[in-house]
Enzyme design. Structure first.
Site, PDB file in Angstrom:
ATOM      1  N   ASP A 175       6.942   7.609   3.415  1.00 20.84           N
ATOM      2  CA  ASP A 175       7.477   8.448   2.326  1.00 20.84           C
ATOM      3  C   ASP A 175       7.792   9.899   2.701  1.00 20.84           C
ATOM      4  OD1 ASP A 175       6.153   6.229   1.376  1.00 20.84           O
ATOM      5  OD2 ASP A 175       4.906   7.311  -0.041  1.00 20.84           O
ATOM      6  N   GLU A 197       4.384   3.686  -7.664  1.00 20.04           N
ATOM      7  CA  GLU A 197       4.011   4.723  -6.710  1.00 20.04           C
ATOM      8  C   GLU A 197       5.020   5.880  -6.837  1.00 20.04           C
ATOM      9  OE1 GLU A 197       2.054   2.278  -3.116  1.00 20.04           O
ATOM     10  OE2 GLU A 197       4.213   2.195  -3.028  1.00 20.04           O
TER      11      GLU A 197
HETATM   12  C1  FRU Z   1       4.323   4.593  -0.877  1.00 19.31           C
HETATM   13  C2  FRU Z   1       2.877   4.806  -0.506  1.00 19.31           C
HETATM   14  C3  FRU Z   1       2.243   5.868  -1.396  1.00 19.31           C
HETATM   15  C4  FRU Z   1       1.108   6.359  -0.550  1.00 19.31           C
HETATM   16  C5  FRU Z   1       1.687   6.296   0.834  1.00 19.31           C
HETATM   17  C6  FRU Z   1       0.697   5.985   1.907  1.00 19.31           C
HETATM   18  O1  FRU Z   1       5.085   4.043   0.146  1.00 19.31           O
HETATM   19  O2  FRU Z   1       2.196   3.586  -0.620  1.00 19.31           O
HETATM   20  O3  FRU Z   1       1.848   5.383  -2.652  1.00 19.31           O
HETATM   21  O4  FRU Z   1       0.725   7.649  -0.913  1.00 19.31           O
HETATM   22  O5  FRU Z   1       2.689   5.298   0.806  1.00 19.31           O
HETATM   23  O6  FRU Z   1       1.265   6.109   3.186  1.00 19.31           O
END
Ligand code: FRU
Length: 496
Positions: A60, A233
């Site tokens: 992300d 998310e």
């Molecule tokens: C989304 C996610 C978020 C988390 C991160 C962990 O892709 O799952 O929810 O903070 O990646 O790397």
């Protein structure tokens, strides 16, 4: 352990519980600092116009903020390898959103856990007391529990100090409670944080006067059954102009309930009164991008000129851990400007690549189809008929191609990501013969705008209300366009 291998545990489980606590270096080496940027021009599949780190895993985008002439892009980063793990915030900076320079890792695991996703703001009025114009980063510390933490930078976003009062939002009960996105709500004169509750399919809003003390405002969820497939998310809540007034758009990343299976980004349009977000009654789910590979995107904070600009992770948890890229893994999408447009009475989120892309573009050229004289990355525009079914192909000289069908009867375009496109066998979820998107255009023809890079194809209709982003792994870049009669195209120069 690759995250994808635990991403489909049953509802209620956190997909992160099984992650081992990683060892951490005190001062992580400058990632990629050892590799000259030029090496990124020669590696197979290395995107030429999309951000990638010189080496190692990313997911992300995090903490995007504009401060003092600099666009910051932090991101989920593994300083120690090319698989998900050791979650830290990597860092890159740009003066134009297109050409990026990789910087030292900004934050690594601390006593509270891994540094998961989050956001950053510029504290212009020193509401938190760390100094006027300090950059404040909010992230989820993922340890035994997911808790929200604060770190601040007084050197223009290069290094961060952890707030001694962390966590600012403690949590020992919820399994999934993460990805804080903070923004200033002018109407109620307070800071608001959106948080995602994963498998519960809820977004919580919290409010604060000083960025340190937070209280819960409300919870948003939906009764739409389709939207409850997958975990929620990386939320974002933004205000956009619409029909002389304004509307609020709640962005929610959904995995594995995306439009192609796996990861996708959906949105809800409605109103926010400073406490509660209320969604309009629309035909959900609405997807920000109908392709397989645009996830976890959120917008820049403190954007000049009132623009709303987003960047996403150009991958999908279905297969992210096995895409054949080395020594890096994953790229970001091109940055896109967001707007709301009315289509048949419905407000739709339109995304268009930022105008700064002109800064790496050559002159427009014309072609009649066939081989085009473009470099490894280019933008092409052409019209397709909406009177009858047709198709076009992006091909290379070794016979690999991505075929896109235009189906006016269904009002959709359909991209066929099969073994004809290049490598697919690294993961059995990667080949998808029918990736379809409504084109949201009426009339006899539609102009498409396509950005091709060595390992991605981003397709937009001309007003941006249809976007489709797919990664591909051809042996050679696609430099043949067959199907359309008149093509305009321009080279996009490597950003490395
Ligand atoms: C989304 C996610 C978020 C988390 C991160 C962990 O892709 O799952 O929810 O903070 O990646 O790397």
């Amino acid at each position: 352990m690759a995250l994808a291998s635990v991403a489909f545990s049953s509802c209620g489980d956190s997909k992160f519980n099984e992650q081992p606590a990683p060892p951490q270096e005190e001062n992580p080496e400058q990632p990629g600092g050892t590799a000259p940027e030029e090496s990124r021009r020669n590696e197979q599949y290395r995107p030429q116009i999309h951000y990638t780190p010189a080496k190692n895993w990313i997911n992300d985008p995090n903490g995007m903020v504009y401060a003092d002439g600099v666009y910051h892009l932090y991101y989920q980063y593994n300083p120690q390898g090319n698989d998900w793990g050791n979650m830290s915030w990597g860092h890159a900076v740009s003066s134009d959103l297109v050409r990026w320079e990789e910087k030292s890792v900004a934050m690594v695991r601390n006593e509270w856990g891994d540094i998961f996703s989050g956001s950053a703001i510029v504290d212009k009025d020193n509401t938190a007391g760390f100094g006027k114009n300090a950059i404040l980063a909010f992230y989820t510390a993922s340890g035994e529990h997911q808790q929200q933490c604060l770190a601040y930078s007084t050197d223009g976003g290069m290094t961060y100090t952890q707030y001694e009062g962390n966590p600012v939002i403690a949590n020992t009960e919820l399994g999934d409670f993460r990805d804080p996105k903070v923004f200033w709500h002018e109407e109620s004169r307070k800071w608001v944080m959106a948080l995602a509750l994963g498998w519960s399919c809820k977004i919580e809003f919290w409010g604060s006067a000083d960025l340190k003390n937070w209280s819960k405002l409300s919870t948003f969820t939906t009764t739409c059954p389709r939207s409850n497939i997958g975990q929620w998310e990386c939320p974002d809540l933004l205000k956009l102009p619409y029909k002389g007034g304004e509307k609020w758009v709640l962005i929610v990343s959904n995995n594995p309930g995306g439009p192609v299976g796996g990861s996708g980004t959906e949105y809800f349009v409605g109103d926010f009164d400073g406490t509660t977000f209320t969604a309009m009654d629309l035909d959900y789910p609405l997807w920000l991008d109908y392709g397989a590979d645009n996830y976890a995107g959120v917008t820049w904070s403190n954007m000049p000129g009132g623009r709303t600009v987003m960047i996403g992770w150009m991958n999908n948890w279905n297969y992210a851990g096995s895409v054949p890229c080395n020594p890096w893994r994953s790229a970001m999408t091109l940055p896109r400007e967001l707007a709301l447009k009315e289509v048949n009475g419905t407000p739709l989120l339109a995304t268009t690549v930022v105008k700064e892309i002109d800064g790496i573009a050559g002159e427009w050229k014309e072609a009649q189809g066939g081989k085009i004289d473009a470099s490894d990355a280019y933008e092409a525009r052409f019209k397709v008929s909406l009177k009858e079914s047709s198709s076009f192909r992006l091909e290379n000289s070794v016979g690999e191609y991505l075929e896109v069908a235009v189906n006016p009867a269904a009002g959709k375009i359909v991209a066929r990501r099969t073994s004809s496109t290049g490598a697919v066998s690294f993961n059995n979820l990667f080949s998808v013969p029918s990736i379809s998107a409504p084109f949201n255009i009426e009339g006899e023809e539609m102009e498409l705008c396509i950005f091709v890079d060595r390992s991605s194809v981003e397709i937009f209709n001309f007003d941006g209300t249809m976007a489709m982003t797919n990664i591909v792994f051809p042996k050679e870049p696609y430099n043949i366009i067959s199907g359309p009669a008149d093509i305009s195209y321009r080279d996009l120069k490597s950003i490395w």
